[in-house]
Write a protein that holds these residues in place. Structure first.
Motif, PDB file in Angstrom:
ATOM      1  N   CYS A 195       4.933   3.608 -11.147  1.00 29.49           N
ATOM      2  CA  CYS A 195       4.754   2.645 -10.178  1.00 29.49           C
ATOM      3  C   CYS A 195       4.825   3.107  -8.586  1.00 29.49           C
ATOM      4  O   CYS A 195       5.287   4.311  -8.595  1.00 29.49           O
ATOM      5  CB  CYS A 195       5.568   1.454 -10.288  1.00 29.49           C
ATOM      6  SG  CYS A 195       7.421   1.466  -9.786  1.00 29.49           S
ATOM      7  N   CYS A 242       6.725   2.408  -6.173  1.00 27.63           N
ATOM      8  CA  CYS A 242       7.945   2.718  -5.612  1.00 27.63           C
ATOM      9  C   CYS A 242       8.841   3.612  -6.477  1.00 27.63           C
ATOM     10  O   CYS A 242      10.002   4.073  -6.077  1.00 27.63           O
ATOM     11  CB  CYS A 242       8.791   1.338  -5.393  1.00 27.63           C
ATOM     12  SG  CYS A 242       9.400   0.579  -6.675  1.00 27.63           S
ATOM     13  N   CYS A 277       6.560  -4.149 -11.900  1.00 22.02           N
ATOM     14  CA  CYS A 277       7.611  -3.578 -11.103  1.00 22.02           C
ATOM     15  C   CYS A 277       7.894  -4.662 -10.314  1.00 22.02           C
ATOM     16  O   CYS A 277       7.303  -5.348  -9.551  1.00 22.02           O
ATOM     17  CB  CYS A 277       7.396  -2.490 -10.436  1.00 22.02           C
ATOM     18  SG  CYS A 277       8.611  -1.978  -9.604  1.00 22.02           S
ATOM     19  N   CYS A 297       7.771  -3.271  -6.373  1.00 25.06           N
ATOM     20  CA  CYS A 297       6.436  -3.010  -5.587  1.00 25.06           C
ATOM     21  C   CYS A 297       5.373  -3.727  -6.332  1.00 25.06           C
ATOM     22  O   CYS A 297       4.206  -3.705  -5.608  1.00 25.06           O
ATOM     23  CB  CYS A 297       6.340  -1.545  -5.615  1.00 25.06           C
ATOM     24  SG  CYS A 297       5.779  -0.802  -7.339  1.00 25.06           S
TER      25      CYS A 297
HETATM   26 ZN   LIG Z   1       7.739  -0.033  -8.395  1.00 29.68          ZN
END
Ligand SMILES: [Zn+2]
Length: 112
Positions: free
Chosen positions: A6, A8, A69, A72
């Protein structure tokens, strides 16, 4: 090895083989998420994430967990509630762009 993460980096997945094809599904949730699915057997995907790293949205008669996520907001994968189910899907948009770009895209019309 193919890696997906993802934005982040809280959710990471590693897979030994690139997808043979990716699926652009037009069902009610997938078209809103804007995902491209790469299907794998669950044992092919090594998922690294804290237990509470993702939000889970249950869909398709509560049988599928869509994971996003928590930090993020990227949709990362779906998994079946039944962990013995033979299939899961990784969001190929989380892979290096060259991976889905080199892969045949299957347009799946579910309109569900
Ligand atoms: Zn993330």
């Amino acid at each position: 090895m193919i890696e997906a993460s993802c934005h982040c980096g809280a959710v990471r997945m590693a897979i030994d083989t690139p997808p043979e094809e990716v699926t652009a599904c037009d069902c009610s949730i997938c078209r809103k998420l804007g995902v491209l699915w790469a299907y794998y057997a669950p044992q092919q995907v090594r998922l690294t994430a804290a237990p509470d790293a993702t939000l889970v949205y249950l869909w398709n008669r509560m049988a599928l967990e869509f994971h996003t996520c928590r930090t993020c907001g990227c949709t990362t994968h779906w998994a079946h509630v039944d962990r013995t189910y033979h299939r899961m899907a990784v969001n190929a948009r989380l892979m290096e762009p060259a991976v889905p770009a080199a892969t045949r895209v299957r347009e799946l019309s579910n309109s569900g």
